[in-house]
Design a protein around this motif. Structure first.
Motif, PDB file in Angstrom:
ATOM      1  N   TYR A 110      -3.405  -3.058  -6.461  1.00  0.00           N
ATOM      2  CA  TYR A 110      -2.067  -3.605  -6.230  1.00  0.00           C
ATOM      3  C   TYR A 110      -1.284  -2.867  -5.158  1.00  0.00           C
ATOM      4  N   PHE A 111      -1.795  -1.729  -4.663  1.00  0.00           N
ATOM      5  CA  PHE A 111      -1.062  -0.938  -3.677  1.00  0.00           C
ATOM      6  C   PHE A 111      -0.685  -1.716  -2.423  1.00  0.00           C
ATOM      7  N   PRO A 112      -1.573  -2.538  -1.856  1.00  0.00           N
ATOM      8  CA  PRO A 112      -1.181  -3.266  -0.640  1.00  0.00           C
ATOM      9  C   PRO A 112      -0.012  -4.235  -0.872  1.00  0.00           C
ATOM     10  N   TYR A 113       0.206  -4.642  -2.101  1.00  0.00           N
ATOM     11  CA  TYR A 113       1.261  -5.604  -2.425  1.00  0.00           C
ATOM     12  C   TYR A 113       2.456  -4.958  -3.115  1.00  0.00           C
ATOM     13  N   ALA A 114       2.469  -3.626  -3.188  1.00  0.00           N
ATOM     14  CA  ALA A 114       3.484  -2.903  -3.971  1.00  0.00           C
ATOM     15  C   ALA A 114       4.905  -3.303  -3.579  1.00  0.00           C
ATOM     16  N   ARG A 115       5.185  -3.375  -2.300  1.00  0.00           N
ATOM     17  CA  ARG A 115       6.535  -3.736  -1.860  1.00  0.00           C
ATOM     18  C   ARG A 115       6.887  -5.153  -2.295  1.00  0.00           C
ATOM     19  N   ASP A 116       5.927  -6.043  -2.215  1.00  0.00           N
ATOM     20  CA  ASP A 116       6.187  -7.442  -2.545  1.00  0.00           C
ATOM     21  C   ASP A 116       6.381  -7.682  -4.036  1.00  0.00           C
ATOM     22  N   ILE A 117       5.660  -6.945  -4.859  1.00  0.00           N
ATOM     23  CA  ILE A 117       5.748  -7.175  -6.304  1.00  0.00           C
ATOM     24  C   ILE A 117       6.691  -6.198  -6.999  1.00  0.00           C
ATOM     25  N   GLY A 118       7.338  -5.317  -6.226  1.00  0.00           N
ATOM     26  CA  GLY A 118       8.323  -4.401  -6.801  1.00  0.00           C
ATOM     27  C   GLY A 118       7.718  -3.186  -7.483  1.00  0.00           C
ATOM     28  N   LEU A 119       6.517  -2.794  -7.071  1.00  0.00           N
ATOM     29  CA  LEU A 119       5.834  -1.657  -7.681  1.00  0.00           C
ATOM     30  C   LEU A 119       6.190  -0.376  -6.933  1.00  0.00           C
TER      31      LEU A 119
ATOM     32  N   PRO B 227      -8.319  14.961  -3.572  1.00  0.00           N
ATOM     33  CA  PRO B 227      -7.998  13.531  -3.623  1.00  0.00           C
ATOM     34  C   PRO B 227      -8.888  12.656  -2.759  1.00  0.00           C
ATOM     35  N   SER B 228      -9.582  13.257  -1.768  1.00  0.00           N
ATOM     36  CA  SER B 228     -10.465  12.436  -0.950  1.00  0.00           C
ATOM     37  C   SER B 228     -11.608  11.844  -1.775  1.00  0.00           C
ATOM     38  N   PHE B 229     -11.864  12.424  -2.954  1.00  0.00           N
ATOM     39  CA  PHE B 229     -12.904  11.904  -3.832  1.00  0.00           C
ATOM     40  C   PHE B 229     -12.341  11.025  -4.943  1.00  0.00           C
ATOM     41  N   ASP B 230     -11.036  11.003  -5.093  1.00  0.00           N
ATOM     42  CA  ASP B 230     -10.369  10.248  -6.141  1.00  0.00           C
ATOM     43  C   ASP B 230      -9.900   8.902  -5.578  1.00  0.00           C
ATOM     44  N   PRO B 231     -10.398   7.774  -6.088  1.00  0.00           N
ATOM     45  CA  PRO B 231     -10.038   6.458  -5.533  1.00  0.00           C
ATOM     46  C   PRO B 231      -8.532   6.178  -5.527  1.00  0.00           C
ATOM     47  N   PHE B 232      -7.816   6.601  -6.550  1.00  0.00           N
ATOM     48  CA  PHE B 232      -6.372   6.360  -6.644  1.00  0.00           C
ATOM     49  C   PHE B 232      -5.635   7.055  -5.500  1.00  0.00           C
ATOM     50  N   SER B 233      -5.853   8.355  -5.338  1.00  0.00           N
ATOM     51  CA  SER B 233      -5.186   9.119  -4.287  1.00  0.00           C
ATOM     52  C   SER B 233      -5.677   8.712  -2.899  1.00  0.00           C
ATOM     53  N   ARG B 234      -6.974   8.464  -2.783  1.00  0.00           N
ATOM     54  CA  ARG B 234      -7.524   8.062  -1.492  1.00  0.00           C
ATOM     55  C   ARG B 234      -6.893   6.760  -1.009  1.00  0.00           C
ATOM     56  N   ARG B 235      -6.703   5.805  -1.917  1.00  0.00           N
ATOM     57  CA  ARG B 235      -6.106   4.515  -1.536  1.00  0.00           C
ATOM     58  C   ARG B 235      -4.656   4.691  -1.102  1.00  0.00           C
ATOM     59  N   LEU B 236      -3.914   5.554  -1.793  1.00  0.00           N
ATOM     60  CA  LEU B 236      -2.539   5.836  -1.378  1.00  0.00           C
ATOM     61  C   LEU B 236      -2.513   6.397   0.038  1.00  0.00           C
ATOM     62  N   LYS B 237      -3.430   7.305   0.314  1.00  0.00           N
ATOM     63  CA  LYS B 237      -3.484   7.926   1.639  1.00  0.00           C
ATOM     64  C   LYS B 237      -3.918   6.927   2.706  1.00  0.00           C
ATOM     65  N   GLU B 238      -4.902   6.087   2.396  1.00  0.00           N
ATOM     66  CA  GLU B 238      -5.387   5.081   3.349  1.00  0.00           C
ATOM     67  C   GLU B 238      -4.289   4.123   3.774  1.00  0.00           C
ATOM     68  N   LEU B 239      -3.417   3.767   2.830  1.00  0.00           N
ATOM     69  CA  LEU B 239      -2.354   2.808   3.120  1.00  0.00           C
ATOM     70  C   LEU B 239      -1.125   3.452   3.741  1.00  0.00           C
TER      71      LEU B 239
ATOM     72  N   GLU C 210      -3.908  24.342   2.954  1.00  0.00           N
ATOM     73  CA  GLU C 210      -4.506  23.253   2.170  1.00  0.00           C
ATOM     74  C   GLU C 210      -4.842  22.042   3.035  1.00  0.00           C
ATOM     75  N   GLY C 211      -4.284  21.975   4.245  1.00  0.00           N
ATOM     76  CA  GLY C 211      -4.529  20.847   5.123  1.00  0.00           C
ATOM     77  C   GLY C 211      -3.524  19.733   4.883  1.00  0.00           C
ATOM     78  N   PRO C 212      -3.740  18.579   5.529  1.00  0.00           N
ATOM     79  CA  PRO C 212      -2.777  17.476   5.388  1.00  0.00           C
ATOM     80  C   PRO C 212      -2.717  16.940   3.959  1.00  0.00           C
ATOM     81  N   LEU C 213      -1.522  16.878   3.416  1.00  0.00           N
ATOM     82  CA  LEU C 213      -1.329  16.379   2.058  1.00  0.00           C
ATOM     83  C   LEU C 213      -0.782  14.959   2.069  1.00  0.00           C
ATOM     84  N   VAL C 214       0.142  14.687   2.983  1.00  0.00           N
ATOM     85  CA  VAL C 214       0.730  13.361   3.136  1.00  0.00           C
ATOM     86  C   VAL C 214       0.624  13.012   4.615  1.00  0.00           C
TER      87      VAL C 214
END
Length: 111
Positions: free
Chosen positions: A54-63, A77-89, A102-106
């Motif tokens: 639902y992350f790509p639609y978060a703004r539209d659905i009010g998430l 987080p690069s191995f965690d799908p939840f965090s990786r998807r947040l970073k990808e978007l 620690e390197g880039p976090l956000v």
């Protein structure tokens, strides 16, 4: 009441009108607050992975999702799908304190 999602190629005016329509129809905003994310995302599984679709639609659905975690071990987080998807978007984030080593976090910003 079902709110139709906008088409993939929309301009900013259409997106603004969609957000205004969603608000006018009384579609609620959903806030999910996750504290100590490291305790939620375990090797045995992450109960939040189902939200990633639902992350790509978060703004539209009010998430709205707020995640708090320790900056130690930020490479994981690069191995965690939840965090990786947040970073990808390109999710917006705030770093309160952290070790720059620690390197880039956000995005491209380190601790």
């Amino acid at each position: 009441m079902a709110v139709p999602l906008p088409k993939a190629a929309v301009d900013w005016t259409a997106m603004w009108n969609f957000a205004a329509l969603r608000t006018a129809q009384g579609v609620p905003e959903i806030f999910i607050v996750i504290d100590d994310y490291d305790l939620v995302a375990l090797p045995s599984g992450n109960p939040l992975e189902a939200l990633a679709e639902y992350f790509p639609y978060a703004r539209d659905i009010g998430l709205r999702i707020n995640v708090a975690r320790n900056t130690a071990g930020a490479a994981r987080p690069s191995f965690d799908p939840f965090s990786r998807r947040l970073k990808e978007l390109g999710a917006t984030g705030t770093i309160l304190s952290g070790n720059p080593n620690e390197g880039p976090l956000v995005g491209t910003t380190g601790g």
